[in-house]
Design a protein around this motif. Structure first.
Motif, PDB file in Angstrom:
ATOM      1  N   VAL A   1      47.847  -3.958   1.426  1.00 39.00           N
ATOM      2  CA  VAL A   1      47.612  -2.848   2.366  1.00 39.00           C
ATOM      3  C   VAL A   1      46.572  -1.958   1.545  1.00 39.00           C
ATOM      4  CG1 VAL A   1      48.693  -0.938   3.107  1.00 39.00           C
ATOM      5  CG2 VAL A   1      49.838  -3.013   3.219  1.00 39.00           C
ATOM      6  N   VAL A   2      45.592  -1.484   2.348  1.00 39.13           N
ATOM      7  CA  VAL A   2      44.509  -0.481   1.589  1.00 39.13           C
ATOM      8  C   VAL A   2      44.715   0.970   2.327  1.00 39.13           C
ATOM      9  CG1 VAL A   2      42.170   0.071   1.386  1.00 39.13           C
ATOM     10  CG2 VAL A   2      42.963  -2.423   1.163  1.00 39.13           C
ATOM     11  N   ALA A   3      45.161   1.976   1.835  1.00 40.63           N
ATOM     12  CA  ALA A   3      45.299   3.171   2.514  1.00 40.63           C
ATOM     13  C   ALA A   3      44.035   4.039   2.300  1.00 40.63           C
ATOM     14  CB  ALA A   3      46.484   3.997   1.635  1.00 40.63           C
ATOM     15  N   LEU A   4      43.373   4.466   3.342  1.00 35.56           N
ATOM     16  CA  LEU A   4      42.175   5.161   3.610  1.00 35.56           C
ATOM     17  C   LEU A   4      42.628   6.505   4.302  1.00 35.56           C
ATOM     18  CD1 LEU A   4      39.932   2.225   5.252  1.00 35.56           C
ATOM     19  CD2 LEU A   4      40.243   2.922   2.755  1.00 35.56           C
ATOM     20  N   ASN A   5      41.882   7.482   3.570  1.00 32.86           N
ATOM     21  CA  ASN A   5      41.939   8.702   4.222  1.00 32.86           C
ATOM     22  C   ASN A   5      41.112   8.997   5.480  1.00 32.86           C
ATOM     23  OD1 ASN A   5      43.433   9.813   2.050  1.00 32.86           O
ATOM     24  ND2 ASN A   5      41.698  10.182   0.739  1.00 32.86           N
ATOM     25  N   THR A   6      40.150   8.198   5.679  1.00 33.58           N
ATOM     26  CA  THR A   6      39.153   8.253   6.948  1.00 33.58           C
ATOM     27  C   THR A   6      38.617   7.044   6.984  1.00 33.58           C
ATOM     28  OG1 THR A   6      37.202   8.721   5.463  1.00 33.58           O
ATOM     29  CG2 THR A   6      38.292  10.477   6.441  1.00 33.58           C
ATOM     30  N   VAL A   7      38.407   6.568   8.396  1.00 32.87           N
ATOM     31  CA  VAL A   7      37.927   5.280   8.750  1.00 32.87           C
ATOM     32  C   VAL A   7      36.254   5.685   9.344  1.00 32.87           C
ATOM     33  CG1 VAL A   7      38.043   3.379  10.235  1.00 32.87           C
ATOM     34  CG2 VAL A   7      40.128   4.341   9.348  1.00 32.87           C
ATOM     35  N   PRO A   8      35.323   4.999   8.903  1.00 31.80           N
ATOM     36  CA  PRO A   8      33.927   5.568   9.250  1.00 31.80           C
ATOM     37  C   PRO A   8      33.709   5.194  10.738  1.00 31.80           C
ATOM     38  CG  PRO A   8      33.987   4.423   7.059  1.00 31.80           C
ATOM     39  CD  PRO A   8      35.373   4.256   7.655  1.00 31.80           C
ATOM     40  N   LYS A   9      33.120   5.572  11.453  1.00 30.38           N
ATOM     41  CA  LYS A   9      32.850   5.328  12.623  1.00 30.38           C
ATOM     42  C   LYS A   9      31.392   4.167  12.737  1.00 30.38           C
ATOM     43  CE  LYS A   9      30.814   7.127  17.301  1.00 30.38           C
ATOM     44  NZ  LYS A   9      32.008   6.396  18.079  1.00 30.38           N
ATOM     45  N   LYS A  10      31.926   3.134  13.498  1.00 33.78           N
ATOM     46  CA  LYS A  10      31.003   1.948  13.568  1.00 33.78           C
ATOM     47  C   LYS A  10      29.899   2.314  14.608  1.00 33.78           C
ATOM     48  CE  LYS A  10      29.116  -2.220  13.600  1.00 33.78           C
ATOM     49  NZ  LYS A  10      28.097  -2.461  12.441  1.00 33.78           N
ATOM     50  N   ARG A  11      28.779   2.257  14.294  1.00 37.49           N
ATOM     51  CA  ARG A  11      27.501   2.141  15.109  1.00 37.49           C
ATOM     52  C   ARG A  11      26.755   1.304  15.322  1.00 37.49           C
ATOM     53  NH1 ARG A  11      28.280   7.968  13.358  1.00 37.49           N
ATOM     54  NH2 ARG A  11      29.000   9.024  15.321  1.00 37.49           N
ATOM     55  N   THR A  12      26.916   0.170  16.093  1.00 36.42           N
ATOM     56  CA  THR A  12      26.040  -0.945  16.076  1.00 36.42           C
ATOM     57  C   THR A  12      24.321  -0.665  16.191  1.00 36.42           C
ATOM     58  OG1 THR A  12      27.922  -2.646  16.821  1.00 36.42           O
ATOM     59  CG2 THR A  12      25.598  -3.304  17.081  1.00 36.42           C
ATOM     60  N   LEU A  13      23.515  -1.251  15.366  1.00 36.01           N
ATOM     61  CA  LEU A  13      22.192  -1.111  15.511  1.00 36.01           C
ATOM     62  C   LEU A  13      21.691  -2.239  16.572  1.00 36.01           C
ATOM     63  CD1 LEU A  13      19.515  -0.002  14.592  1.00 36.01           C
ATOM     64  CD2 LEU A  13      19.462  -1.939  12.883  1.00 36.01           C
ATOM     65  N   LEU A  14      20.881  -1.803  17.653  1.00 35.67           N
ATOM     66  CA  LEU A  14      20.326  -2.617  18.564  1.00 35.67           C
ATOM     67  C   LEU A  14      18.806  -2.516  18.447  1.00 35.67           C
ATOM     68  CD1 LEU A  14      20.384  -4.798  20.756  1.00 35.67           C
ATOM     69  CD2 LEU A  14      20.445  -2.999  22.385  1.00 35.67           C
ATOM     70  N   GLU A  15      17.943  -3.233  17.945  1.00 35.63           N
ATOM     71  CA  GLU A  15      16.602  -3.313  18.033  1.00 35.63           C
ATOM     72  C   GLU A  15      16.041  -4.086  18.789  1.00 35.63           C
ATOM     73  OE1 GLU A  15      15.493  -2.275  13.310  1.00 35.63           O
ATOM     74  OE2 GLU A  15      16.670  -3.862  13.747  1.00 35.63           O
ATOM     75  N   GLU A  16      15.006  -3.648  19.897  1.00 33.58           N
ATOM     76  CA  GLU A  16      14.585  -4.311  20.973  1.00 33.58           C
ATOM     77  C   GLU A  16      13.078  -4.457  20.582  1.00 33.58           C
ATOM     78  OE1 GLU A  16      12.848  -3.382  25.307  1.00 33.58           O
ATOM     79  OE2 GLU A  16      13.058  -2.079  23.758  1.00 33.58           O
ATOM     80  N   TYR A  17      12.471  -5.778  20.945  1.00 37.08           N
ATOM     81  CA  TYR A  17      10.864  -5.969  20.793  1.00 37.08           C
ATOM     82  C   TYR A  17      10.591  -6.178  21.991  1.00 37.08           C
ATOM     83  CZ  TYR A  17      12.879  -6.313  15.730  1.00 37.08           C
ATOM     84  OH  TYR A  17      13.447  -5.877  14.695  1.00 37.08           O
ATOM     85  N   THR A  18       9.332  -5.392  22.291  1.00 34.34           N
ATOM     86  CA  THR A  18       8.851  -5.451  23.674  1.00 34.34           C
ATOM     87  C   THR A  18       7.303  -4.938  23.634  1.00 34.34           C
ATOM     88  OG1 THR A  18       9.092  -4.400  26.100  1.00 34.34           O
ATOM     89  CG2 THR A  18       9.333  -2.933  23.935  1.00 34.34           C
ATOM     90  N   GLY A  19       6.810  -5.181  24.884  1.00 30.91           N
ATOM     91  CA  GLY A  19       5.278  -4.716  25.005  1.00 30.91           C
ATOM     92  C   GLY A  19       4.776  -4.608  26.659  1.00 30.91           C
ATOM     93  N   PHE A  20       4.114  -3.672  26.789  1.00 32.92           N
ATOM     94  CA  PHE A  20       3.573  -3.408  28.213  1.00 32.92           C
ATOM     95  C   PHE A  20       3.253  -4.566  28.783  1.00 32.92           C
ATOM     96  CE2 PHE A  20       2.099   1.189  26.649  1.00 32.92           C
ATOM     97  CZ  PHE A  20       3.295   1.630  26.570  1.00 32.92           C
ATOM     98  N   TRP A  21       2.640  -5.694  27.994  1.00 32.74           N
ATOM     99  CA  TRP A  21       2.040  -6.750  28.713  1.00 32.74           C
ATOM    100  C   TRP A  21       3.287  -7.915  29.160  1.00 32.74           C
ATOM    101  CZ3 TRP A  21       3.617 -11.089  25.976  1.00 32.74           C
ATOM    102  CH2 TRP A  21       4.169 -10.615  24.561  1.00 32.74           C
ATOM    103  N   CYS A  22       4.036  -7.561  28.837  1.00 32.31           N
ATOM    104  CA  CYS A  22       5.505  -8.612  28.876  1.00 32.31           C
ATOM    105  C   CYS A  22       6.144  -8.558  30.160  1.00 32.31           C
ATOM    106  CB  CYS A  22       6.415  -8.385  27.572  1.00 32.31           C
ATOM    107  SG  CYS A  22       7.841  -9.395  27.876  1.00 32.31           S
TER     108      CYS A  22
END
Length: 236
Positions: A1-22
């Motif tokens: 058991v691990v006691a934590l005072n706070t739990v960080p907010k998870k924010r997933t990173l989404l990186e998109e790769y695109t182009g006007f020509w596509c």
């Protein structure tokens, strides 16, 4: 058991790769726009362009390997479609990100960005807060400066969804009912500078005390925000 005072907010990173020509890349455009609208504080969304006026780096320098377009990576760990996600489901990306967000967030990152007085730089004060003591960590803070509201009357997004030829996917009416090139789009979350392309932030974290902020600072010189044709990419 691990006691934590706070739990960080998870924010997933989404990186998109695109182009006007596509011609298939409208999927990523719609995916990011809708995610930002529906879940404005849940994810980190970044769009990297290729072969157009918003390209800031060669595809070989992208943070993740991209063999074709459109492409996207989630937390730089899972390759997926920025609209369909990992499965062939309309706007399935929302389900993938929601599931990824269930993972434990390793640390909270609080940033305070400030435009300097002569508006030539963005100075960033950063606090990284771990909920547990860290003794042999291997973390580095990377900064990505994105720009919203980028638009130009001459920019035409190639569109293989024109006239419903590829169906009428959810939220994609602008493209399904559009022409083979769609003009007048406004591009948001576009990467215009990254600390990695500027030789890194040199902000590594090996040790930390629980709930005690590890403080860093970084600065982006806006004059460095050029595309690969050496034209400015920031419009405002």
């Amino acid at each position: 058991v691990v006691a934590l005072n706070t739990v960080p907010k998870k924010r997933t990173l989404l990186e998109e790769y695109t182009g006007f020509w596509c011609g298939w890349c409208p999927r990523g455009y719609v995916g990011l726009e809708k995610l930002a609208e529906l879940y404005p504080d849940d994810y980190v969304l970044v769009s990297y362009h290729n072969g157009d006026e918003l390209e800031i780096m060669n595809s070989n320098s992208f943070p993740s390997a991209v063999s074709g377009f459109p492409a996207a990576w989630m937390d730089r760990a899972t390759e997926l479609d920025a609209y369909y996600g990992t499965g062939n489901k309309e706007f399935g990306i929302a389900d993938d990100l929601a599931e990824r967000n269930k993972l434990f967030g390793q640390a909270d990152i609080n940033i305070t960005p400030t435009l300097n007085d002569d508006e030539t730089a963005v100075d960033i004060a950063t606090e990284v807060i771990f909920p547990y003591d860290l003794t042999d960590g291997d973390y580095t803070v990377e900064y990505i400066l994105t720009s919203d509201g980028l638009t130009d009357a001459t920019w035409g997004q190639s569109n293989y969804y024109a006239g419903g030829g590829s169906g009428y996917p959810k939220y994609m009416d602008q493209f399904s009912n559009g022409e083979s090139k769609v003009y007048g789009l406004v591009f948001n979350d576009v990467a215009v500078l990254t600390s990695e392309m500027l030789d890194g932030s040199d902000n590594s974290i090996a040790t930390a005390t629980a709930d005690v902020p590890v403080k860093f600072s970084y600065s982006f010189r806006l004059g460095n925000a050029f595309n690969t044709a050496y034209n400015p990419v920031i419009q405002n």
